[in-house]
Each structure stands twice: as C-alpha cells, then as structure tokens.
Design a protein around this motif. Sequence first.
Motif, short mmCIF file in Angstrom:
data_model
loop_
_atom_site.label_atom_id
_atom_site.label_comp_id
_atom_site.label_asym_id
_atom_site.label_seq_id
_atom_site.Cartn_x
_atom_site.Cartn_y
_atom_site.Cartn_z
N LYS A 120 0.78 -1.09 0.15
CA LYS A 120 -0.07 -0.10 0.03
C LYS A 120 0.81 1.29 -0.06
CE LYS A 120 -3.49 -2.24 2.67
NZ LYS A 120 -4.06 -2.30 4.06
N LYS A 121 0.49 2.10 -0.58
CA LYS A 121 1.04 3.54 -0.84
C LYS A 121 0.32 4.70 -0.50
CE LYS A 121 4.56 6.23 -3.28
NZ LYS A 121 5.13 6.03 -4.65
N MET A 122 0.51 5.59 0.29
CA MET A 122 -0.29 6.79 0.48
C MET A 122 0.23 8.11 0.03
SD MET A 122 -3.21 7.81 2.26
CE MET A 122 -3.69 7.25 3.73
N ASP A 123 -0.59 8.69 -0.85
CA ASP A 123 0.05 10.07 -1.54
C ASP A 123 -1.03 11.11 -1.50
OD1 ASP A 123 2.18 8.82 -3.00
OD2 ASP A 123 0.58 7.67 -4.23
N TYR A 124 -0.26 12.23 -1.51
CA TYR A 124 -1.16 13.45 -1.43
C TYR A 124 -1.35 14.02 -2.80
CZ TYR A 124 -2.68 18.14 -0.29
OH TYR A 124 -3.22 19.45 -0.07
N HIS A 136 -1.00 -1.44 -4.64
CA HIS A 136 -0.16 -2.08 -5.81
C HIS A 136 -0.16 -3.71 -5.63
CE1 HIS A 136 1.29 2.07 -6.66
NE2 HIS A 136 0.85 2.34 -5.38
N ILE A 137 -0.37 -3.93 -6.96
CA ILE A 137 -0.37 -5.59 -7.07
C ILE A 137 0.78 -5.69 -7.92
CG2 ILE A 137 -1.54 -7.50 -7.88
CD1 ILE A 137 -4.10 -5.73 -7.03
N ILE A 138 1.68 -6.58 -7.86
CA ILE A 138 3.03 -7.01 -8.62
C ILE A 138 2.83 -8.37 -8.92
CG2 ILE A 138 5.70 -6.87 -8.91
CD1 ILE A 138 5.51 -4.79 -6.97
N LEU A 139 2.81 -8.66 -10.34
CA LEU A 139 2.80 -9.97 -10.76
C LEU A 139 4.14 -10.59 -10.65
CD1 LEU A 139 0.11 -9.53 -13.34
CD2 LEU A 139 -0.24 -9.99 -11.12
N LYS A 140 4.20 -11.70 -11.05
CA LYS A 140 5.34 -12.60 -11.09
C LYS A 140 6.00 -12.29 -12.39
CE LYS A 140 3.82 -16.67 -8.58
NZ LYS A 140 3.19 -18.01 -8.51
N ASN A 141 5.08 -11.83 -13.41
CA ASN A 141 6.00 -11.37 -14.69
C ASN A 141 6.35 -10.01 -14.62
OD1 ASN A 141 3.55 -9.92 -15.01
ND2 ASN A 141 2.98 -11.09 -16.64
N LYS A 142 6.49 -9.15 -13.38
CA LYS A 142 6.73 -7.83 -13.14
C LYS A 142 5.86 -6.78 -13.62
CE LYS A 142 10.95 -9.06 -11.75
NZ LYS A 142 11.23 -9.89 -10.47
N GLU A 158 -16.73 2.72 -5.63
CA GLU A 158 -16.68 2.08 -4.26
C GLU A 158 -15.35 1.65 -3.90
OE1 GLU A 158 -18.47 -1.75 -2.08
OE2 GLU A 158 -19.72 -1.13 -3.82
N LEU A 159 -14.60 2.09 -2.89
CA LEU A 159 -13.40 2.02 -2.32
C LEU A 159 -13.49 0.93 -1.24
CD1 LEU A 159 -12.38 5.59 -2.18
CD2 LEU A 159 -11.96 4.09 -3.92
N LYS A 160 -12.50 0.11 -1.24
CA LYS A 160 -12.52 -1.25 -0.50
C LYS A 160 -11.22 -1.64 -0.50
CE LYS A 160 -16.15 -3.58 0.00
NZ LYS A 160 -17.06 -4.62 0.43
N ASP A 161 -10.68 -1.96 0.67
CA ASP A 161 -9.47 -2.66 0.57
C ASP A 161 -9.35 -4.04 0.19
OD1 ASP A 161 -6.75 -3.34 1.13
OD2 ASP A 161 -6.61 -2.43 3.32
N ILE A 162 -8.94 -4.73 -0.70
CA ILE A 162 -9.05 -6.10 -0.72
C ILE A 162 -7.66 -6.86 -0.54
CG2 ILE A 162 -10.70 -5.52 -2.85
CD1 ILE A 162 -8.27 -5.81 -4.48
N THR A 163 -6.84 -6.35 0.20
CA THR A 163 -5.67 -6.76 0.59
C THR A 163 -6.06 -8.27 1.28
OG1 THR A 163 -4.69 -4.82 1.10
CG2 THR A 163 -3.75 -6.73 2.13
N TYR A 165 -8.66 -10.21 0.99
CA TYR A 165 -9.42 -10.82 -0.01
C TYR A 165 -8.26 -11.68 -0.78
CZ TYR A 165 -12.05 -12.42 -4.17
OH TYR A 165 -12.69 -13.21 -5.25
N LEU A 166 -7.22 -11.04 -1.49
CA LEU A 166 -6.17 -11.61 -2.23
C LEU A 166 -5.33 -12.42 -1.54
CD1 LEU A 166 -4.99 -8.17 -4.13
CD2 LEU A 166 -6.66 -10.12 -4.91
N ILE A 167 -5.06 -12.26 -0.34
CA ILE A 167 -4.15 -13.14 0.50
C ILE A 167 -5.05 -14.18 0.79
CG2 ILE A 167 -3.22 -13.43 2.71
CD1 ILE A 167 -2.34 -10.40 2.77
N ASN A 168 -6.39 -14.37 1.00
CA ASN A 168 -7.19 -15.48 1.08
C ASN A 168 -7.38 -16.31 -0.18
OD1 ASN A 168 -7.81 -14.99 3.79
ND2 ASN A 168 -9.88 -13.93 3.26
N LYS A 169 -7.21 -15.64 -1.37
CA LYS A 169 -7.06 -16.37 -2.47
C LYS A 169 -5.71 -16.95 -3.01
CE LYS A 169 -11.44 -15.98 -4.01
NZ LYS A 169 -12.21 -16.91 -4.71
N ASN A 170 -4.63 -16.21 -2.32
CA ASN A 170 -3.16 -16.74 -2.55
C ASN A 170 -2.52 -16.37 -1.57
OD1 ASN A 170 -0.78 -17.21 -3.60
ND2 ASN A 170 -0.84 -15.85 -5.22
#
Length: 177
Positions: A120-124, A136-142, A158-163, A165-170
């Motif tokens: 995660k990255k917070m920006d102004y 930010h999601i980084i794949l194996k192929n970069k 709709e804003l939702k933190d899916i972190t 969810y993704l960890i449960n899937k992988n």
Amino acid sequence: MENTQNIDNYIKYAKEDMKFYFILGIIIFLALLIFSYFVNFYYLLLLIIFHLLFCIGKVNAYTNLKKIKKYAITNNLTEELNHIEYFNQENYILALNGMFIVKKTKACYFRYDDIKEIYKKMDYTPKVHSWEENLHIILKNKDEYSILIFSTALVNEELKDITNYLINKNPKISVKK
C-alpha cells in the motif's frame, strides 16, 4: 464480498444507471433554468457541471464493463465472468479465480496465483487537496497494477481494501510494508 453475479447483469445495471442519471441531469438542468429565469441569475446553471462529472463516471463504468467483456470473449475467459465476486463500480472485477482490471484504456486479466507481492502507498494529490491510498499489485511477470482503496476526495467508485481478499485467494503473496 460474495456477490456472484455475472457480467451481463452488471452491464445491464450500468446501462440503466447511466440512463437514469442522464434523465435526472435533464430534470435538474430544467429546474435550474426555470429558477435562474425567475431570479434573473443564470450562473446557477453552472451547478449542472457537478452532475455531469458524476454522469461521466457512470459512462466510464459502463464502457469499462464492455471492455472487460470483450477481452474475456477474445481470450476465452467468459466462464470467469459468470462468477463475479466483486465489482468496484469503476475499473476492476474480482472473479472466482482471477482479477479483471482496466488499466488506462486496456482490459487485462491475471490469476490470483500470478500475484507475487502487494503493498500500500499513501499519496497526497495537491491539485484536489486530497489523500489517496493505493494498493499496488505486482505479478510474477513484473507487471504492476494500482487500485485506489482510500480517498478523501469524492470518487465515482466503491473504495474497498481488498488486501485480505487477495491473501485469502493466494496465501503465498508477499506483503511489503
């Protein structure tokens, strides 16, 4: 996050939503026009700009869904779109085995197993004076994808933190701090 609708349901809903907000916009414009005429102050008509921006978001969601469907048909991924678990009303869909996302103007798909790491990255953002947090999601192929998960500005999704969810899937996903 269990929703399990298909892409055609979402496209139909987005099309109806888009029509509704355009009709509402016409009604608001006419009401402002009549009111402006009686008070002889036509600058009130500029208020319709806010509604037009909202309508543009609805059109964008509809076109993104159409892009995702076209991409799925072209790449034989239509079965994935029969089990949509989450749609953020803007540019990505979480399906049963992978994620569809529209990056700039192109639709893409990757499986949850292809995710190498997330952070995660917070920006102004000075031009709108708001804070935004992106996942930010980084794949194996970069390849890297960024998803808005928090914003202090008004957004059309709709804003939702899916972190989680993704960890449960992988569970093999590396989480950077």
